[in-house]
Enzyme design. Structure first.
Site, PDB file in Angstrom:
ATOM      1  N   GLN A 122       0.811  -1.216   0.000  1.00  0.00           N
ATOM      2  CA  GLN A 122       0.000   0.000   0.000  1.00  0.00           C
ATOM      3  C   GLN A 122       0.845   1.267   0.000  1.00  0.00           C
ATOM      4  O   GLN A 122       0.310   2.375  -0.131  1.00  0.00           O
ATOM      5  CB  GLN A 122      -0.938   0.014   1.199  1.00  0.00           C
ATOM      6  CG  GLN A 122      -0.234   0.102   2.538  1.00  0.00           C
ATOM      7  CD  GLN A 122      -1.150  -0.106   3.707  1.00  0.00           C
ATOM      8  OE1 GLN A 122      -1.524  -1.228   4.027  1.00  0.00           O
ATOM      9  NE2 GLN A 122      -1.524   0.985   4.366  1.00  0.00           N
ATOM     10  N   CYS A 128      -5.039   0.256   3.939  1.00  0.00           N
ATOM     11  CA  CYS A 128      -4.932  -1.139   4.379  1.00  0.00           C
ATOM     12  C   CYS A 128      -6.260  -1.885   4.286  1.00  0.00           C
ATOM     13  O   CYS A 128      -6.295  -3.057   3.915  1.00  0.00           O
ATOM     14  CB  CYS A 128      -4.404  -1.199   5.799  1.00  0.00           C
ATOM     15  SG  CYS A 128      -5.439  -0.365   7.028  1.00  0.00           S
ATOM     16  N   HIS A 420      -5.182  -0.894  11.917  1.00  0.00           N
ATOM     17  CA  HIS A 420      -4.690  -1.550  10.709  1.00  0.00           C
ATOM     18  C   HIS A 420      -5.531  -2.776  10.385  1.00  0.00           C
ATOM     19  O   HIS A 420      -6.005  -3.476  11.295  1.00  0.00           O
ATOM     20  CB  HIS A 420      -3.234  -1.972  10.916  1.00  0.00           C
ATOM     21  CG  HIS A 420      -2.518  -2.417   9.681  1.00  0.00           C
ATOM     22  ND1 HIS A 420      -2.589  -1.748   8.481  1.00  0.00           N
ATOM     23  CD2 HIS A 420      -1.696  -3.488   9.453  1.00  0.00           C
ATOM     24  CE1 HIS A 420      -1.840  -2.370   7.587  1.00  0.00           C
ATOM     25  NE2 HIS A 420      -1.293  -3.430   8.156  1.00  0.00           N
ATOM     26  N   ASN A 441       0.145  -9.276   5.298  1.00  0.00           N
ATOM     27  CA  ASN A 441       0.137  -7.821   5.414  1.00  0.00           C
ATOM     28  C   ASN A 441       0.183  -7.184   4.029  1.00  0.00           C
ATOM     29  O   ASN A 441       0.270  -7.883   3.010  1.00  0.00           O
ATOM     30  CB  ASN A 441       1.335  -7.376   6.271  1.00  0.00           C
ATOM     31  CG  ASN A 441       1.175  -5.978   6.811  1.00  0.00           C
ATOM     32  OD1 ASN A 441       0.112  -5.361   6.707  1.00  0.00           O
ATOM     33  ND2 ASN A 441       2.233  -5.439   7.397  1.00  0.00           N
TER      34      ASN A 441
END
Length: 501
Positions: A122, A128, A420, A441
């Site tokens: 990102q 996110c 997040h 992630n």
């Protein structure tokens, strides 16, 4: 915190009963945080009265004798000099990283998804929640089309999020025309009209309205990878528009006249986004080779057709479960003024114990599907080893103290919130209990284990607040909660806010 009885027929009811017993014991003894010192607390969990060894009398201000006493106390412990020499040159996370933790928890998992999808990035943006949402959807597509790799276009969703948030903001300005400009609500609306952050239900609203496309059909630009300048420009104009709308309302203009003004304003915002990101495609061609080397091609497909016919996941059939120990469990919640797409419905959540969240996450992972989740990534995270654990940063060795607040207290005092969104793709179970979790992630491959992270189960307990799964996975008792009238939380409730790291 109210403990709600959950019938035995609910998912893994033995876990639920165990959680209640543990929670009752905590409340009886006084729940405390991790890494705290028992000697400083009474049997009821309150801070014990300790005789002050200092001869300096504490008062309202800091006095010179008081400060001298602090300095003498600091100098008396040789360990403080060593800590100073180390921490003046290194960050806490680097110098205090607890090697024992990541050696104890290698990135090996007893249950994981069949596909390790390529890690996304990102970059310098707060997208996110969009990345995590699309990373969940691509898992289904990669399995369906037998693909080695696939990335869906985050900039495509991002474009429409900025436009819809601008409209959402202006509609809220119209909704609050008679509110005090200096009141808490209007100041909150003006604080961040188009921040990058979001929530699962906001992601659903966008893809249901606009669809999705492959990344190659609408790639990154400078202003998706680093959104600060564009966000500033849009925010400045929206505040200017808010002033104009409130002024014209005071001058007697009707709502219909103000909405005509809003149309002109949105046209200008659309221009800013289009210049910065490029206009999104109305149709696309999608061609690819599957893992068996076969060529596939789909031509002249709209983004909505791509979502309905190729993603083949109805995002409206997913639901958010939260663990918010401040509020009563087995209840449905929503947050006033929280959303991005007008007419899409409110964001809503079902509040359950953290044990229930873990039980459901395990069930989904064992069925071969990913789990979107929200957490506080800012707490106890080793970036180099990609490790999330309550002891991975050893503050106690450097500063001689632990942390005494419970999860509920950290929320109440503003020390923690969801920051997040990521994706659970595996779990390691030992003796019937989860030990650690595999996390996908969206910070690129340089963080953690080529972009994947490891989260210990005790970190899950403390800092995971939300998971998303299909409604079909829920027990009847939990599913029926969706028909409840939601408890409405105020718009400044940070626990259920928008987030983006």
């Amino acid at each position: 915190m109210t403990v709600v009885h959950i019938p035995n027929s609910t998912i893994l009811s033995s876990y639920a009963r165990r959680f209640m017993t543990e929670q009752q014991e905590k409340e009886a003894k006084g729940a405390r945080g991790f890494g705290s010192d028992d000697s400083s607390r009474t049997a009821k969990g309150t801070v014990a009265s300790v005789e002050d060894s200092s001869s300096v009398k504490a008062g309202q201000d800091i006095t010179t004798p008081q400060l001298e006493d602090y300095c003498d106390d600091f100098a008396a412990d040789i360990k403080n000099k060593l800590a100073t020499l180390t921490l003046s040159h290194e960050t806490y996370s680097e110098a205090l990283e607890n090697r024992e933790v990541y050696l104890k928890h290698p990135p090996v998992f007893s249950h994981k998804l069949e596909i390790d999808a390529p890690i996304t990035n990102q970059k310098n943006s707060g997208r996110c929640w969009i990345f995590a949402g699309l990373n969940v959807l691509r898992q289904y597509m990669m399995k369906e089309y037998n693909l080695d790799e696939l990335e869906l276009s985050e900039p495509f969703v991002f474009f429409y999020d900025k436009l819809e948030k601008s409209n959402w903001f202006l509609e809220n300005i119209l909704r609050t025309l008679d509110e005090d400009l200096d009141g808490r609500l209007v100041r909150l609306l003006l604080a961040g009209p188009v921040q990058d952050g979001g929530q699962w239900d906001m992601f659903v609203a966008l893809v249901e309205k606009y669809g999705v496309v492959p990344k190659e059909a609408y790639p990154e630009t400078v202003h998706t990878a680093d959104s600060e300048q564009m966000d500033w420009l849009i925010t400045t104009k929206l505040r200017e528009y808010a002033k104009e709308i409130r002024t014209e309302h005071a001058n007697g203009k009707s709502i219909s006249e103000l909405r005509k003004m809003k149309d002109r304003m949105l046209r200008e915002i659309h221009k800013v986004i289009s210049v910065s990101l490029g206009q999104p495609p109305k149709t696309i061609d999608w061609s690819f080779y599957s893992k068996d080397k076969k060529f596939h091609e789909f031509r002249n497909v709209t983004p909505l057709e791509f979502y309905k016919n190729h993603v083949k996941q109805d995002c409206t059939k997913f639901v958010s479960l939260i663990n918010d120990p401040r509020n009563e469990y087995m209840k449905k919640y929503t947050v006033d003024y929280r959303g991005n797409v007008c007419g899409a419905g409110s964001v809503h959540f079902i509040n359950l114990s953290v044990q229930h969240l873990k039980d459901y996450a395990i069930r989904v992972l064992e069925s071969g599907h990913p789990v979107w989740f929200g957490c506080d990534i800012d707490k106890f995270f080793s970036r180099s080893h990609g490790m999330m654990d309550t002891e991975v940063i050893d503050y106690k060795s450097a500063f001689d103290f632990g942390f005494g607040m419970t999860k509920a207290e950290r929320l109440q005092y503003g020390d923690s919130t969801i920051t997040h969104a990521m994706v659970l793709t595996g779990v390691h179970i030992k003796d019937g209990k989860p030990v650690r979790w595999k996390v996908e992630n969206s910070w690129g491959e340089s963080v953690g284990n080529k972009g994947y992270l490891t989260m210990t189960d005790r970190w899950f307990d403390e800092f995971v607040y939300q998971i998303v799964l299909e409604k079909s996975e829920l027990s009847k008792e939990v599913l029926d909660l969706l028909d409840q009238e939601a408890v409405v939380l105020p718009p400044w409730d940070l626990m259920l806010g928008v987030f983006g790291k």
